[in-house]
Design an enzyme around this catalytic site. Sequence first.
Site, PDB file in Angstrom:
ATOM      1  N   HIS A  88       0.865  -1.192   0.000  1.00 14.06           N
ATOM      2  CA  HIS A  88       0.000   0.000   0.000  1.00 14.06           C
ATOM      3  C   HIS A  88       0.897   1.236   0.000  1.00 14.06           C
ATOM      4  CE1 HIS A  88      -4.269   1.284   1.491  1.00 14.06           C
ATOM      5  NE2 HIS A  88      -3.729   2.245   0.794  1.00 14.06           N
ATOM      6  N   HIS A 107      -0.469  -5.598   3.574  1.00 12.42           N
ATOM      7  CA  HIS A 107      -1.689  -6.199   4.128  1.00 12.42           C
ATOM      8  C   HIS A 107      -1.667  -7.701   3.873  1.00 12.42           C
ATOM      9  CE1 HIS A 107      -3.366  -2.160   4.460  1.00 12.42           C
ATOM     10  NE2 HIS A 107      -3.171  -1.963   3.179  1.00 12.42           N
ATOM     11  N   ASN A 145      -2.558   2.510   6.209  1.00 10.37           N
ATOM     12  CA  ASN A 145      -2.662   3.060   4.854  1.00 10.37           C
ATOM     13  C   ASN A 145      -1.302   3.529   4.362  1.00 10.37           C
ATOM     14  OD1 ASN A 145      -3.111   5.029   2.661  1.00 10.37           O
ATOM     15  ND2 ASN A 145      -5.275   4.616   3.059  1.00 10.37           N
ATOM     16  N   ASN A 199      -5.415   9.278   5.564  1.00  9.10           N
ATOM     17  CA  ASN A 199      -4.917   8.526   4.418  1.00  9.10           C
ATOM     18  C   ASN A 199      -3.424   8.739   4.232  1.00  9.10           C
ATOM     19  OD1 ASN A 199      -4.538   7.424   1.789  1.00  9.10           O
ATOM     20  ND2 ASN A 199      -6.720   7.703   1.381  1.00  9.10           N
ATOM     21  N   ASN A 245      -2.727  10.100  -1.250  1.00  9.02           N
ATOM     22  CA  ASN A 245      -1.362  10.241  -0.747  1.00  9.02           C
ATOM     23  C   ASN A 245      -0.810  11.647  -0.947  1.00  9.02           C
ATOM     24  OD1 ASN A 245      -0.912   7.510   0.143  1.00  9.02           O
ATOM     25  ND2 ASN A 245      -0.993   6.948  -2.020  1.00  9.02           N
TER      26      ASN A 245
END
Lengths: 334, 381
Positions: A88, A107, A145, A199, A245
């Site tokens: 991620h 993840h 995240n 985020n 991002n």
Amino acid sequence: MIPVLGIGRTFYHHAPGPCRLVEGIESGAEDIASLPNGLAFFSSGMDFPVGNFKPNSVVGRIYTFDFNHPNEAPKELKIEGLDRMNPHGLSLWQNEEGEVFLFVVNHYPDGEESVNKFLYDAETNSLHLKMRVSSKEHSHIETLNDLVVVGENRFYYTNFLSKQLPESIQKFGRIAWGSIGYFDGRKTSLVHENLLLPNGINISPDSKYLYVSHTGNTEILVFDRLSDGALVLKNNIQIGTMADNLDVDPVTGSVWTGAHPDMFGIVAYLEDPTRHKSASQVLKINMQDGDMVNMTEVFADDGSFISGTASAVHYNSKMLVGTIFTNLMYCEMN
Amino acid sequence: MQRSLLFRMGIVVKSVLFGMFVIVAFRLWQIAPMLAIGRTVYHHSPGHCRLVEGIENGAEDIATLPNGLAFFSSGLDFPAGHLKYPVTGKIYTFDFNHPGSSFVIVYTNIAIIIKILDENPKELTIEGLSSMNPHGLSLWQNDKGDTYLFVVNHPPNGEECVDKFLFDAKTNSLVHKMRVSSTEHGFMEVVNDLVVVGDNQFYYTNFLHKQLPVAVQKFGMIAWGSVGYFDGQKTSLVQKGLLLPNGINISPDMKYVYVSHSGHAEILVLNRLSDGSLSLKNSIQIGTRGDNLDVDPITGSIWIGAHPKFMQIVRYASDPNTYKSASQVLRVNMKDGHFVNMTEVFADDGSFISGSSSAVYYKHAMLVGTVFTNLMYCEVK
């Protein structure tokens, strides 16, 4: 949140110059980070939330893209020390000896969340696993995240969602159980809580201010850093869109972000990116001592050309824009 | 025992109230997307942009000759008598070939001579008309190369006119040749813009009807606007039932008339028939209130100055020096009267420029006019 509901709203197209989709990248380029010499790293093939896609339909990978040779295809990096990836957010760190480390949020299929630290080997185009900070050994790691590295083994990270409640309840019920965590080299702690879907996370070039994309409130938070890692909220910048991002230009200090201006569009895209398009946007926010000076919309599209923009990196009048699950775009800026 | 007022009203009154509520709710629902509630207008430009010095009372409409000489109207007071401060209506030219007004200071042994090379923009002298309150305009060149400028004019007495001028480049003046006035012609309501299609033929937009108050037509969304046609002798209506039709222009091959149907955030494309009448070909949703339309003679693209935030343009119109209004320039690429694609060339939340109403493009440069405030010149990379 009203602007991102997009009621009757038309999403206009404009680009800063000629843009093209980078061939061969079709499973996303969720986060991008680049070295001062123009070598960019990006994550691809993410399955998020875990189990969203059919098993084995995507393969998690890390690539490099060289801004100095933009017509060369991105290079897939070999991963040593890990069987498979589901990458991620990511962040680069160079130590005094010039070694390049890439930290990546991963993840796992069983629900484990970790930050993996790799050493980059330019000669063999590979990443060697050096350390793992895992939710199995550390509390304060929920659903991760993004992260930003601030020392050899120190980083801030965003807990996008809490593991204690179903995702849909947190998102649509607007239950602000997200947070910012800090790993000091040994243990994790929470340094800011009660955020709604935090985020992207990054830091100013002088390392004084931490920037967090507070998606649930369509804003960017600016924090002062204290010596023990704690954070103090300095101000919040309303941007009227859901920024993913954040990248910080090391020369100008500007914040570059890939954003989702249409909430219904991104929700549908997240469920089935091959069938639903989602309006895309790149913003450049000029900063001065932790305050916003002004903001420009560098790129916008209604999703026909590119959907789900999540990251944008600028280098020498060129721009690389990644999406969550679909394409990677390269633009020249006039 | 006291019963509430609502309870005590008769069934007829309640039904009427309910009916009115439904109508208002329906209108609000229709108008909601246009209000762009909470929408952030992000800033971006196609290159370096600057405000043109000396223009502070607007540049509502701009039209350009193929050689790069642009004409624009300034000092509009609309609706007539509305502005709280005095303005003087003027027509200027702006030469795209010499975009920077330049002074040259020439040093000699004796004295410093200041030589004005190119004053840009240049105010034109009006011959044959004592005052102007100019709105939309359109250029026409005949076979002999004479250049005519037709201008919509709002005299203070409520009359509505289209004035035809001959441009004299040598004396920088406009010589009044003909007037088409609402005092002699029906079908001229509150006129906004026009496009010339012959020596004395033009289409024009009736932005508002004279019989209802402005606010009622705008907020009640009463579609009593129309498109008119002057055939050289008389006027007629060629399209009715429009809500605030604003800018009007024509494709380079003269086949399609474009109308900015601002009340519905769309551009109408109309076929021209030989007798001057129009038939609707299609409509292009642009999601914003387009003001004037300019058509690039080379590409056929439509350039639009638009107002993305409805409440802001309403306030700006009441007091342009106090309220800012988000600005936007769109370029719509067309093919045979069909929409190909659309780009947002410029956008601003009103901090840099407010009330953009017209945009013309010429050789990698763009001129953007506003209703009551500035004129902007941009390089387009």
